[in-house]
Design an enzyme around this catalytic site. Structure first.
Site, mmCIF file in Angstrom:
data_model
loop_
_atom_site.group_PDB
_atom_site.id
_atom_site.type_symbol
_atom_site.label_atom_id
_atom_site.label_comp_id
_atom_site.label_asym_id
_atom_site.label_seq_id
_atom_site.Cartn_x
_atom_site.Cartn_y
_atom_site.Cartn_z
ATOM 1 N N ASN A 10 75.935 30.003 -3.956
ATOM 2 C CA ASN A 10 75.977 30.535 -2.587
ATOM 3 C C ASN A 10 74.753 30.025 -1.830
ATOM 4 O OD1 ASN A 10 76.120 32.041 -0.254
ATOM 5 N ND2 ASN A 10 75.539 33.975 -1.222
ATOM 6 N N TRP A 11 74.995 29.060 -0.945
ATOM 7 C CA TRP A 11 73.866 28.439 -0.242
ATOM 8 C C TRP A 11 73.356 29.271 0.930
ATOM 9 C CZ3 TRP A 11 75.649 22.589 0.171
ATOM 10 C CH2 TRP A 11 75.604 22.032 -1.108
ATOM 11 N N LYS A 12 74.090 30.306 1.281
ATOM 12 C CA LYS A 12 73.691 31.160 2.421
ATOM 13 C C LYS A 12 73.466 30.283 3.658
ATOM 14 C CE LYS A 12 71.671 34.222 -0.950
ATOM 15 N NZ LYS A 12 70.912 35.406 -1.202
ATOM 16 N N HIS A 97 79.422 40.243 0.613
ATOM 17 C CA HIS A 97 78.078 40.000 0.058
ATOM 18 C C HIS A 97 77.138 41.078 0.604
ATOM 19 C CE1 HIS A 97 74.197 38.120 -0.698
ATOM 20 N NE2 HIS A 97 74.813 37.370 -1.600
ATOM 21 N N GLU A 99 74.337 40.972 1.817
ATOM 22 C CA GLU A 99 73.693 40.635 3.102
ATOM 23 C C GLU A 99 74.659 40.891 4.256
ATOM 24 O OE1 GLU A 99 72.513 36.709 1.910
ATOM 25 O OE2 GLU A 99 71.032 37.574 0.554
ATOM 26 N N GLU A 169 76.359 42.338 -8.125
ATOM 27 C CA GLU A 169 75.064 41.858 -7.655
ATOM 28 C C GLU A 169 74.194 43.044 -7.258
ATOM 29 O OE1 GLU A 169 75.353 37.570 -6.248
ATOM 30 O OE2 GLU A 169 75.918 38.782 -4.515
ATOM 31 N N GLY A 175 67.523 37.604 -4.543
ATOM 32 C CA GLY A 175 66.457 36.907 -3.844
ATOM 33 C C GLY A 175 65.069 37.490 -4.088
ATOM 34 N N SER A 215 69.080 36.706 -8.751
ATOM 35 C CA SER A 215 67.988 35.919 -9.323
ATOM 36 C C SER A 215 68.340 35.267 -10.671
ATOM 37 C CB SER A 215 66.710 36.764 -9.452
ATOM 38 O OG SER A 215 66.284 37.203 -8.178
ATOM 39 N N GLY A 236 72.265 32.296 -5.906
ATOM 40 C CA GLY A 236 71.779 32.011 -4.555
ATOM 41 C C GLY A 236 70.704 30.938 -4.603
HETATM 42 C C1 PEP Z 1 73.307 35.780 -3.968
HETATM 43 O O1 PEP Z 1 73.045 35.421 -2.841
HETATM 44 O O2 PEP Z 1 74.469 36.107 -4.215
HETATM 45 C C2 PEP Z 1 72.239 35.804 -4.963
HETATM 46 C C3 PEP Z 1 72.509 36.327 -6.126
HETATM 47 O O3 PEP Z 1 71.023 35.277 -4.608
HETATM 48 P P1 PEP Z 1 69.791 34.937 -5.611
HETATM 49 O O4 PEP Z 1 70.348 34.176 -6.766
HETATM 50 O O5 PEP Z 1 68.847 34.128 -4.772
HETATM 51 O O6 PEP Z 1 69.208 36.247 -6.035
#
Ligand code: PEP
Length: 254
Positions: A10-12, A97, A99, A169, A175, A215, A236
């Site tokens: 997931n590049w956001k 998600h 976010e 998640e 993040g 993470s 992410g």
């Molecule tokens: C995500 O955005 O779904 C995510 C898990 O981010 P990260 O790996 O940076 O924690």
């Protein structure tokens, strides 16, 4: 029943079209036959979907969008429909998600409406759920997950459920560099699977793939992926670097 592992990147809101092209050129070269054992899905921003699909044509790497709207068309400025996503060549879509839930106030009901439309449109949804640190610390994790599952999966048939990917998640791990321990993650995944059994049926609980996200890094991926109910990861930050992302995919048990 063996479930095929699935790893999403997931590049956001990162990478321009040029940066996306550069990443995929390198990534495609290195992937070899890894994608035979594991489904790989890249989720670039909307603007890069078409070019990512062109870059990956002929490979078995899938492309997905990070969001979509719950209506097919109409006066919804700034939104994007499933048909528009499909037209780029993308096959998957992330829904709910954390976010989106936090910054754009997406409710479970909104996510369920999107999930139903995604299925009706032949887009495969990846639906995210997870608790905050406050909720975990006050012992509400299972209650929160149960509410999110019932709300966000409302109206799906068992067959649609089996074709949905879930991503557990924990919000406190996204993040932040904090990761759920393999035991914490396994406990949550097992709980989610038991809920699928009572909400849908035994087959749905066995077949539905549940990714862990929060993470995930090359250093912690192996132990997470070895857990019985963890079927891969939604990544992410570490998916922005082709080398780190590849190392995570290599940790999938074969
Ligand atoms: C995500 O955005 O779904 C995510 C898990 O981010 P990260 O790996 O940076 O924690």
């Amino acid at each position: 029943m063996a479930r095929k592992y699935v790893i999403g990147g997931n590049w956001k809101m990162n990478k321009t079209i040029a940066e996306s092209d550069e990443f995929l050129k390198e990534f495609k070269k290195e992937i070899g036959d890894l994608s035979k054992h594991v489904d790989i899905i890249i989720f670039p921003p909307f603007t890069s979907l078409s070019s990512a699909c062109k870059n990956l044509k002929g490979s078995s790497i899938h492309v997905g969008a990070q969001n979509m709207y719950k209506e097919k068309k109409g006066p919804y400025t700034g939104e994007i429909s499933p048909k528009m996503i499909l037209e780029t060549g993308a096959t998957h879509v992330i829904l709910g998600h954390s976010e989106r839930r936090e910054y754009f106030h997406e409710s479970n009901e909104m996510i369920a409406a999107k999930a139903r439309l995604a299925h009706d449109s032949n887009l495969q949804p990846v639906i995210c759920i997870g608790e905050t640190l406050e909720q975990r610390n006050s012992g509400q994790t299972e209650e929160v997950l149960k509410k999110q599952l019932h709300g966000s999966l409302g109206g799906l048939t068992p067959v649609q459920m089996q074709q949905t990917i879930l991503a557990y998640e924990p919000v406190w791990a996204i993040g932040t560099g904090l990761t759920a321990s393999p035991e914490q993650a396994q406990e949550a995944h097992q709980f989610i699977r038991s809920q699928l059994s009572s909400m849908f049926d035994k087959k749905s609980a066995e077949v539905t793939r549940i990714q862990y996200g929060g993470s995930v890094k090359p250093q912690n991926a192996k132990e997470l992926f070895e857990q019985a109910d963890i079927d891969g990861g939604l990544v992410g930050g570490a998916s922005l670097d082709p080398d780190a992302f590849m190392k995570i995919i290599q940790k999938v048990p074969q």
